[in-house]
Scaffold this motif. Sequence first.
Motif, PDB file in Angstrom:
ATOM      1  N   HIS A  33       7.765  -8.232  -2.135  1.00 13.00           N
ATOM      2  CA  HIS A  33       8.441  -7.340  -3.077  1.00 13.00           C
ATOM      3  C   HIS A  33       9.836  -7.858  -3.426  1.00 13.00           C
ATOM      4  CE1 HIS A  33       5.552  -3.963  -3.316  1.00 13.00           C
ATOM      5  NE2 HIS A  33       5.178  -4.383  -2.124  1.00 13.00           N
ATOM      6  N   MET A  55      -3.733  -8.037   5.689  1.00 13.76           N
ATOM      7  CA  MET A  55      -3.545  -9.315   5.016  1.00 13.76           C
ATOM      8  C   MET A  55      -4.838 -10.116   4.943  1.00 13.76           C
ATOM      9  SD  MET A  55      -2.313 -11.924   3.607  1.00 13.76           S
ATOM     10  CE  MET A  55      -0.845 -11.044   3.160  1.00 13.76           C
ATOM     11  N   ASN A  99      -2.802  -2.730   3.814  1.00 16.34           N
ATOM     12  CA  ASN A  99      -2.073  -3.228   4.976  1.00 16.34           C
ATOM     13  C   ASN A  99      -2.713  -4.451   5.624  1.00 16.34           C
ATOM     14  OD1 ASN A  99       0.157  -1.231   5.463  1.00 16.34           O
ATOM     15  ND2 ASN A  99      -1.572   0.179   5.433  1.00 16.34           N
ATOM     16  N   GLU A 101      -3.650  -2.745  -3.241  1.00 16.08           N
ATOM     17  CA  GLU A 101      -2.594  -2.607  -2.245  1.00 16.08           C
ATOM     18  C   GLU A 101      -3.232  -2.233  -0.915  1.00 16.08           C
ATOM     19  OE1 GLU A 101       1.418  -1.001  -3.908  1.00 16.08           O
ATOM     20  OE2 GLU A 101      -0.175   0.196  -4.838  1.00 16.08           O
ATOM     21  N   SER A 149       5.649  -9.893   5.544  1.00 13.78           N
ATOM     22  CA  SER A 149       5.147 -10.519   4.323  1.00 13.78           C
ATOM     23  C   SER A 149       5.219  -9.568   3.134  1.00 13.78           C
ATOM     24  CB  SER A 149       3.714 -11.023   4.525  1.00 13.78           C
ATOM     25  OG  SER A 149       2.877  -9.994   5.009  1.00 13.78           O
ATOM     26  N   GLY A 150       4.961  -8.278   3.350  1.00 11.94           N
ATOM     27  CA  GLY A 150       5.068  -7.316   2.259  1.00 11.94           C
ATOM     28  C   GLY A 150       6.490  -7.173   1.767  1.00 11.94           C
ATOM     29  N   ARG A 151       7.445  -7.142   2.699  1.00 16.13           N
ATOM     30  CA  ARG A 151       8.853  -7.015   2.308  1.00 16.13           C
ATOM     31  C   ARG A 151       9.309  -8.250   1.532  1.00 16.13           C
ATOM     32  NH1 ARG A 151      10.694  -6.476   6.992  1.00 16.13           N
ATOM     33  NH2 ARG A 151      10.277  -4.245   7.060  1.00 16.13           N
ATOM     34  N   LEU A 182      -1.153  -6.761  -2.974  1.00 15.21           N
ATOM     35  CA  LEU A 182       0.124  -6.558  -2.298  1.00 15.21           C
ATOM     36  C   LEU A 182       0.006  -5.747  -1.019  1.00 15.21           C
ATOM     37  CD1 LEU A 182       2.422  -5.747  -5.360  1.00 15.21           C
ATOM     38  CD2 LEU A 182       2.284  -7.902  -4.086  1.00 15.21           C
ATOM     39  N   GLU A 183       0.810  -6.147  -0.035  1.00 11.53           N
ATOM     40  CA  GLU A 183       1.032  -5.345   1.164  1.00 11.53           C
ATOM     41  C   GLU A 183       2.218  -4.415   0.921  1.00 11.53           C
ATOM     42  OE1 GLU A 183       0.241  -7.334   5.252  1.00 11.53           O
ATOM     43  OE2 GLU A 183       1.253  -8.825   4.010  1.00 11.53           O
ATOM     44  N   PRO A 184       2.329  -3.323   1.676  1.00  9.10           N
ATOM     45  CA  PRO A 184       3.519  -2.465   1.569  1.00  9.10           C
ATOM     46  C   PRO A 184       4.734  -3.161   2.163  1.00  9.10           C
ATOM     47  CG  PRO A 184       2.080  -1.697   3.322  1.00  9.10           C
ATOM     48  CD  PRO A 184       1.331  -2.783   2.616  1.00  9.10           C
ATOM     49  N   VAL A 185       5.897  -2.551   2.014  1.00 12.10           N
ATOM     50  CA  VAL A 185       7.149  -3.194   2.429  1.00 12.10           C
ATOM     51  C   VAL A 185       7.475  -2.975   3.903  1.00 12.10           C
ATOM     52  CG1 VAL A 185       8.137  -3.054   0.124  1.00 12.10           C
ATOM     53  CG2 VAL A 185       8.506  -1.175   1.735  1.00 12.10           C
TER      54      VAL A 185
END
Length: 314
Positions: free
Chosen positions: A224, A243, A241, A239, A219-221, A212-215
Amino acid sequence: MRRRGRGAAVAVESLDWFVQLAESGTFTRASEELQVSQQTLSSRLAALERELDTRLVVRSNPLALTRSGETFLAYAIEQRDARIRMLRQLGETSIGGAGVLKVGVSNVRGRLLLPNILRQFHESLPNVAVKVIEGANEELVRLAEAHEADVVIARFDGAAGDVEVHPLYEEEVVLVATPAVLGAALGVAPEEAAARAPELGLEALGACPFLLEPVDDISGRIAHAELRRAGIRPRALVEGNDMITLLHLAHDGLGAAFCPTLVLEEMPQVADGLVRVGLSPAARYRISLGTPAGIGPWSARSVFEDIAGALYGA
């Protein structure tokens, strides 16, 4: 000593600092953006108010502009934009054209799009340098709104009216994983998981390990939000940043990653062997070229936009 008063010319730096202060809303944020101390910024504002013989700011949190401050802000922005136009026109009239084109783009999108764009750009305008400014999507939108970049490649939903937005292409975030990872989550053979992938919903994959990427970016947002929509509390195995790193890990069978289709199309050697699981319509969005409004024409920016549109436009 005679007081200078309202008829005096105001230093260019004071104009820029005041615009930054007004746009930031607090001395703390403005001083961070300007990379000066709050005391220095406060002293400069006080000197500017003495110079103009009027109060510009109500020192509250967030700060508020007085009526004089609002008038001065409009003047300061007008002068800043006029200065930018002048500098660009001077560059246009030099031999072969010159100047620096500031391009805002995310790290991943820049790695995938800019090599092809800039190769052709420098063939057309060899004397124009390019400064690449990387950031998350919201940071890039703010660059365009604040006239701190000449062209920005980003998602511009809800951008301010002082940004001209030119659609470039449609993008979609999908879930990607190896057949073995999907098969383990579904309790079936990899071949069956791969065959079922086009019809799968995310809610069937709650047992997957996720990458997962952060929000704080697109793409992370979306990832989630899609997990919440599917009622999944994800087991995040990794996790990060980057991609590209997450996609490589998915290719190696470590877990499932949420990935923009652009990345898969531009990196077929990594996308090979991964299967895609579609998400909801909310995972689709438009990437556009954003340019500050009211700056006037500049051939370097136009050439960049034309090349980007020819290479990647829908």
